[in-house]
Motif scaffolding. Sequence first.
Motif: not given
Length: 182
Positions: A45-68
């Motif tokens: 999905l596109p992100t507010n950071t101006g870095d284009g898009e972020i994928s869940l797989s970008d965080y492989q090897g790290q814990w992730v909290v996704v909150y809707f």
Amino acid sequence: MSRRTLIRLFLAACLAVLSFNLTSPALALGGTLPTLNQPAPEFTLPTNTGDGEISLSDYQGQWVVVYFYPQDFTSGCTLEARRFQQDLPKYLDRNVQILGISADDVDSHAEFCDSEGLKFPLLADTDGTVSKTYGSWLNFYSTRHSFIIDPEGQLRETFVNVRPAIHSQEVLARLDELQADS
């Protein structure tokens, strides 16, 4: 009061009424929740950071909290975001990335992050595709659900009936349990 503010207040009130009646994950609004201990649904999905898009797989090897959450700048969503930001050092100490997702666009997310001093990404799911995949969609906005994903990409915990004022602390407590077991 502006029309936008009135709409946001109306949506927040509707969500509060709907969330009050939610009593179990089986009754989760917006579809079927993904299955625990299975691979978490991938997304980009596109992100507010101006870095284009972020994928869940970008965080492989790290814990992730996704909150809707339903909408930027509404009272409950603002409170929830503030609590995650307040606890951000605790998440970082646990090697956890927080990702917030709503149907708001990137510009709204950028304004919200600037206004609230948020230092974690907010992702724009404007058509609800990812929210639907996570069973977190109701008509035209994301419902208040959260998910913990482990470093291998497995869905380890689901939260419904989220109470914004205490949710971050609930997530941290559950992370401590999950990380102790791994």
